[in-house]
Design an enzyme around this catalytic site. Structure first.
Site, mmCIF file in Angstrom:
data_model
loop_
_atom_site.group_PDB
_atom_site.id
_atom_site.type_symbol
_atom_site.label_atom_id
_atom_site.label_comp_id
_atom_site.label_asym_id
_atom_site.label_seq_id
_atom_site.Cartn_x
_atom_site.Cartn_y
_atom_site.Cartn_z
ATOM 1 N N SER A 179 104.361 -5.847 69.737
ATOM 2 C CA SER A 179 104.370 -7.090 70.488
ATOM 3 C C SER A 179 103.688 -6.872 71.854
ATOM 4 C CB SER A 179 105.810 -7.583 70.654
ATOM 5 O OG SER A 179 105.844 -8.876 71.197
ATOM 6 N N ASP A 322 104.974 -10.120 64.355
ATOM 7 C CA ASP A 322 105.529 -9.266 65.416
ATOM 8 C C ASP A 322 106.107 -7.946 64.889
ATOM 9 O OD1 ASP A 322 106.850 -8.178 67.569
ATOM 10 O OD2 ASP A 322 107.797 -10.047 68.181
#
Length: 492
Positions: A179, A322
């Site tokens: 991320s 993610d």
């Protein structure tokens, strides 16, 4: 009087604008409180100081006698990670600056011995024997990696941590990020050293006309929030990260970038993208995928360079999201790929910091209570999400967020050295928003200041591995050069 002096020094530490000023004040604090006496004494119940003192005397004796073969033999059996407990966290908690002088002297003695044996001064040991020794030594000692958690807008905290480590020459060459952490990791892994400092300046990271570049997220529970549009996220990443593959990035900088991504579909496995497992994958798309928060941003298809140098979809039937959802800190995978056994963790994930601690839990009543409390909280969250599974199924976005949160909380977030973002009140609205110059500045400075007390611990625990890496790189380069020269002679 001593108390007043200590308070003044602590104030100087809190107001320090750089690590040099902070470390000077920290050293003064140790002198004023008498901790210097503790550092100068060998005795401690937290490591085998007698064994370390014997090893140090032996190295000194062999060094003075110029017994190169004996020195090589002594190092063969004396280079191991956390030798005799030297890596114990407690040894770095008492003093504000540094640790036991015995530990620092022993590490310096090993580093000096390694550099001496690798030099041209030692002619009675063949090059092949030296090379074999350094390869085995690196394998036994292991390597360090720097891991950055998922973070959302807190990624600028990672930037501050990187700035502090990089400025002291302590940033490991093996980096992992998911991320927001993948953005920072890609940033430093796709730029050569002289291009990196400008990215540490907050004014170079803020977006012009930021009020025109946001849209509502639709988080009903959190009220009216704003975030960057997906096209703006892509544009920001493209402006900061060159269009390189993982292999090209490694060849340019010598840094091993690792980006965690999670599958958007069920029954697929997460991946760790890098120059070893996916050399032809483009870094930009990998970072976009690692930043694609489920339910907020759309999943991403990766791209790769084919054998003709043409950009094509990579695994076109797969989409990715993610990476912090499944493997925020991929310690085991880094161990298999690079021989990493020492992890420096920058933790900025707002879902994790309430559970995280910057030291390993000790076998004490307080440590046991903390472990039990954390386990109980995790068990409670798991049970409640399971109970609410059917009701949540009627609200896909909430269901996705609940499962994502659960997956994040159930992971292991401990490292050997943990740099954890201090608790701070921030509106959840900011976590996926475009931050102001003031916010970015605050987070970078917070990352720096949180790292400063860990700098000497990092230096002590990575000095040997960094020396082995550098020597092996020079040796492998020399070996490759000799091979090319021999081939040219053969052809001639």
């Amino acid at each position: 009087m001593i108390l007043n002096t200590s308070l003044k020094i602590e104030k100087a530490m809190a107001q320090a604008e750089n690590y040099s000023d902070w470390s000077d004040a920290a050293a003064r604090h140790d002198r004023s409180t008498g901790v210097d006496v503790w550092k100068s004494e060998d005795e401690s119940k937290h490591f085998d100081y007698k064994s370390i003192r014997r090893r140090l005397k032996r190295l000194s004796r062999l060094w003075k006698a110029q017994d190169n073969a004996g020195l090589l033999y002594a190092l063969n059996e004396g280079i191991h990670g956390n030798m005799d407990g030297m890596g114990n966290d407690r040894l770095h908690q008492k003093a504000k600056f540094g640790t036991k002088q015995l530990i620092q002297d022993y590490v310096d003695a090993i580093v000096n011995s390694l550099e001496y044996l690798a030099s041209d001064k030692v002619t009675d040991i063949p090059f092949e024997e030296k090379l074999d020794f350094f390869r085995r030594a690196q394998h036994c000692y292991g390597r360090s990696a720097f891991l950055m958690s998922g973070s959302g807008a807190f990624l600028y905290f990672h930037m501050g941590v990187v700035k502090a480590l990089w400025s002291e020459g302590l940033l490991p060459h093996i980096l992992s990020g998911s991320s927001g952490g993948s953005v920072v990791g890609a940033l430093v892994s796709t730029h050569v050293d002289n291009e990196i400092p400008p990215f540490f300046e907050p004014e170079n990271l803020v977006t012009e006309g930021r009020d025109e570049l946001v849209e509502h997220t639709g988080f009903g529970m959190l009220g009216s929030t704003k975030r960057l549009k997906i096209d703006e996220v892509r544009e920001r990443i493209s402006s900061m990260i060159p269009d390189l593959t993982f292999q090209e990035a490694y060849e340019l900088t010598g840094r091993h970038l690792n980006v965690s991504i999670a599958p958007a579909e069920k029954h697929q496995t997460s991946r760790l993208l890098n120059a070893i497992a996916s050399p032809n994958v483009y870094v930009r798309e990998a970072v976009m995928a690692s930043c694609a928060v489920p339910g907020i941003y759309p999943p991403v298809t990766l791209a790769a360079k084919d054998h003709k140098g043409v950009r094509k979809p990579y695994l076109p039937n797969r989409k990715w999201v993610d990476g912090s959802v499944t493997h925020d800190l991929p310690a085991k995978r880094l161990g298999r790929l690079y021989g990493v056994n020492h992890h420096i963790v920058s933790q900025a994930n707002p879902l994790i910091t309430p559970f995280a601690t910057d030291v390993k839990q000790q076998k004490t009543p307080i440590g046991a209570i903390r472990n039990a409390t954390t386990s109980t909280m995790k068990a409670w969250l798991n049970a409640n999400v399971e109970i609410m599974q059917k009701p949540l199924s009627y609200f896909p976005r909430l269901n996705t967020m609940a499962n994502m949160t659960l997956s994040v909380i159930n992971q292991d977030y401990t490292g050997d050295i943990n740099i954890i973002r201090p608790s701070m009140f921030w509106s959840p609205n900011k976590l996926l928003s475009d931050l102001s110059l003031e916010d970015i500045t605050e987070l970078i400075q917070l990352g720096e200041r949180t790292t400063w007390p860990k700098i000497e611990m990092v230096r002590t625990q990575t000095k040997i591995s960094q020396t082995l890496d550098r020597i092996l790189f020079e040796y492998e380069t020399e070996l490759a050069h000799d091979h090319v020269t021999a081939m040219k002679r053969k052809i001639a």
